[in-house]
Design a protein around this motif. Structure first.
Motif, short mmCIF file in Angstrom:
data_model
loop_
_atom_site.label_atom_id
_atom_site.label_comp_id
_atom_site.label_asym_id
_atom_site.label_seq_id
_atom_site.Cartn_x
_atom_site.Cartn_y
_atom_site.Cartn_z
N TRP A 107 105.82 38.82 -49.50
CA TRP A 107 104.47 38.27 -49.04
C TRP A 107 103.88 37.34 -50.39
CZ3 TRP A 107 101.95 37.51 -45.04
CH2 TRP A 107 100.40 37.50 -45.13
N LEU A 108 103.79 37.87 -51.72
CA LEU A 108 103.21 37.19 -52.63
C LEU A 108 103.86 35.52 -52.87
CD1 LEU A 108 102.91 39.85 -55.17
CD2 LEU A 108 101.11 39.13 -53.60
N ALA A 109 105.14 35.79 -52.64
CA ALA A 109 105.77 34.21 -52.81
C ALA A 109 105.87 33.44 -51.56
CB ALA A 109 107.37 34.55 -53.21
N ARG A 110 105.32 33.83 -50.46
CA ARG A 110 105.40 33.54 -49.15
C ARG A 110 106.06 32.17 -48.78
NH1 ARG A 110 100.20 35.81 -48.48
NH2 ARG A 110 99.05 34.17 -49.41
N PRO A 113 110.67 34.01 -52.30
CA PRO A 113 110.69 33.52 -53.73
C PRO A 113 111.48 32.56 -54.18
CG PRO A 113 111.07 35.91 -53.62
CD PRO A 113 111.42 35.37 -52.18
N ARG A 114 110.45 31.52 -54.96
CA ARG A 114 111.40 30.18 -55.43
C ARG A 114 112.10 30.60 -56.56
NH1 ARG A 114 109.90 28.35 -50.95
NH2 ARG A 114 108.01 27.30 -50.54
N ARG A 115 111.01 31.07 -57.48
CA ARG A 115 111.77 31.66 -58.67
C ARG A 115 112.32 33.07 -58.67
NH1 ARG A 115 107.36 30.48 -63.45
NH2 ARG A 115 108.45 28.60 -63.76
N GLY A 116 113.66 33.23 -58.91
CA GLY A 116 114.32 34.31 -58.48
C GLY A 116 114.77 34.79 -57.22
N VAL A 118 117.45 33.90 -55.80
CA VAL A 118 119.11 34.32 -55.80
C VAL A 118 119.05 36.17 -55.99
CG1 VAL A 118 121.29 34.57 -56.78
CG2 VAL A 118 120.10 32.20 -56.49
N VAL A 119 118.00 36.48 -56.96
CA VAL A 119 117.85 37.77 -57.33
C VAL A 119 117.38 38.55 -56.22
CG1 VAL A 119 116.57 39.57 -58.75
CG2 VAL A 119 117.66 37.36 -59.69
N PHE A 120 116.31 37.93 -55.46
CA PHE A 120 115.82 38.49 -54.23
C PHE A 120 116.66 38.55 -53.05
CE2 PHE A 120 113.75 37.62 -50.11
CZ PHE A 120 112.70 38.71 -50.02
N LEU A 121 117.76 37.63 -52.97
CA LEU A 121 118.84 37.66 -51.97
C LEU A 121 119.70 38.83 -52.29
CD1 LEU A 121 119.40 33.89 -51.13
CD2 LEU A 121 118.34 35.51 -49.53
N VAL A 122 120.19 38.86 -53.48
CA VAL A 122 120.99 39.99 -54.01
C VAL A 122 120.62 41.41 -53.69
CG1 VAL A 122 122.24 41.00 -56.13
CG2 VAL A 122 122.35 38.64 -55.52
N LEU A 123 119.12 41.59 -54.08
CA LEU A 123 118.45 42.82 -53.84
C LEU A 123 118.63 43.12 -52.17
CD1 LEU A 123 115.69 42.79 -56.24
CD2 LEU A 123 117.74 44.21 -56.12
N LEU A 124 118.39 41.99 -51.24
CA LEU A 124 118.26 42.15 -49.98
C LEU A 124 119.62 42.62 -49.58
CD1 LEU A 124 116.45 39.10 -48.60
CD2 LEU A 124 115.74 41.55 -48.23
N ALA A 125 120.70 41.95 -49.96
CA ALA A 125 122.11 42.58 -49.83
C ALA A 125 122.21 43.92 -50.29
CB ALA A 125 123.07 41.57 -50.55
N PHE A 126 121.88 44.34 -51.42
CA PHE A 126 121.87 45.69 -51.92
C PHE A 126 121.07 46.74 -50.80
CE2 PHE A 126 120.31 49.28 -54.54
CZ PHE A 126 121.26 49.92 -54.92
N LEU A 127 119.90 46.38 -50.56
CA LEU A 127 119.09 47.07 -49.64
C LEU A 127 119.85 47.45 -48.28
CD1 LEU A 127 116.35 48.30 -48.39
CD2 LEU A 127 115.77 45.89 -47.45
N LEU A 128 120.74 46.29 -47.85
CA LEU A 128 121.41 46.39 -46.39
C LEU A 128 122.61 47.45 -47.00
CD1 LEU A 128 122.15 45.29 -43.63
CD2 LEU A 128 123.27 43.44 -44.77
N ALA A 129 123.22 47.32 -47.86
CA ALA A 129 124.42 48.25 -48.46
C ALA A 129 123.73 49.73 -48.26
CB ALA A 129 124.87 47.97 -49.64
N VAL A 130 122.66 49.94 -49.03
CA VAL A 130 122.15 51.24 -48.93
C VAL A 130 121.61 51.67 -47.96
CG1 VAL A 130 120.31 52.47 -50.28
CG2 VAL A 130 121.44 50.83 -51.37
#
Length: 160
Positions: A107-110, A113-116, A118-130
């Motif tokens: 929401w803040l990056a609307r 996120p431009r910076r990070g 890839v990290v955002f996408l990796v965390l989304l994938a981790f969210l899906l796994a959990v």
């Protein structure tokens, strides 16, 4: 009234089973759209991902709240409660926490996120796994131990 419209509802121990499927559908949909938006560089897909992530987070909050509220009334054996229910509860609280963090970040990056990114996408994938692991614990309670339901008091006549 609910029994007339939704006769299966009268057999539920609590409303948690009616709510859990929203985050189970919306959060993976958000992950898929964010990945596709990143690959195709389509900002409008990321906006849709943001909406799904937000709605999935709200659904996760409702699912966690209804699960915590109804947990004491779930009729399962103590070993099932100590292993499956407690792990399901802890994992899904973690899913809620991570989805809140990712929703605020997005929401803040609307809308993404431009910076990070890839990290955002990796965390989304981790969210899906959990989420998948936590849902498996919940499914095992329901399908292996009849948590949340009760035995059918009499055979149902589907032809009458």
């Amino acid at each position: 009234m609910p029994g007339a419209l939704l006769p299966g509802v009268q057999h539920l121990q609590n409303i948690h089973p009616l709510i859990v499927h929203f985050p189970i559908a919306l959060l993976p949909g958000a992950v898929l759209l964010y990945v596709l938006a990143w690959l195709a560089k389509k900002e409008n897909w990321a906006w849709t991902g943001l909406w799904l992530l937000g709605l999935g987070t709200l659904g996760a909050a409702a699912a966690v709240a209804s699960g915590l509220y109804g947990a004491e009334g779930v009729m399962v054996a103590p070993p099932v409660r100590e292993h499956l229910l407690v792990n399901h509860e802890r994992i899904m609280i973690g899913v809620l926490g991570l989805s809140v963090i990712l929703s605020v970040w997005a929401w803040l990056a609307r809308p993404m996120p431009r910076r990070g990114g890839v990290v955002f996408l990796v965390l989304l994938a981790f969210l899906l796994a959990v989420l998948t692991v936590g849902a498996d614990f919940g499914g095992r309670m329901v399908y292996d131990y009849n948590a949340g339901g009760n035995a059918c008091p009499q055979p149902i006549d589907y032809h009458g």
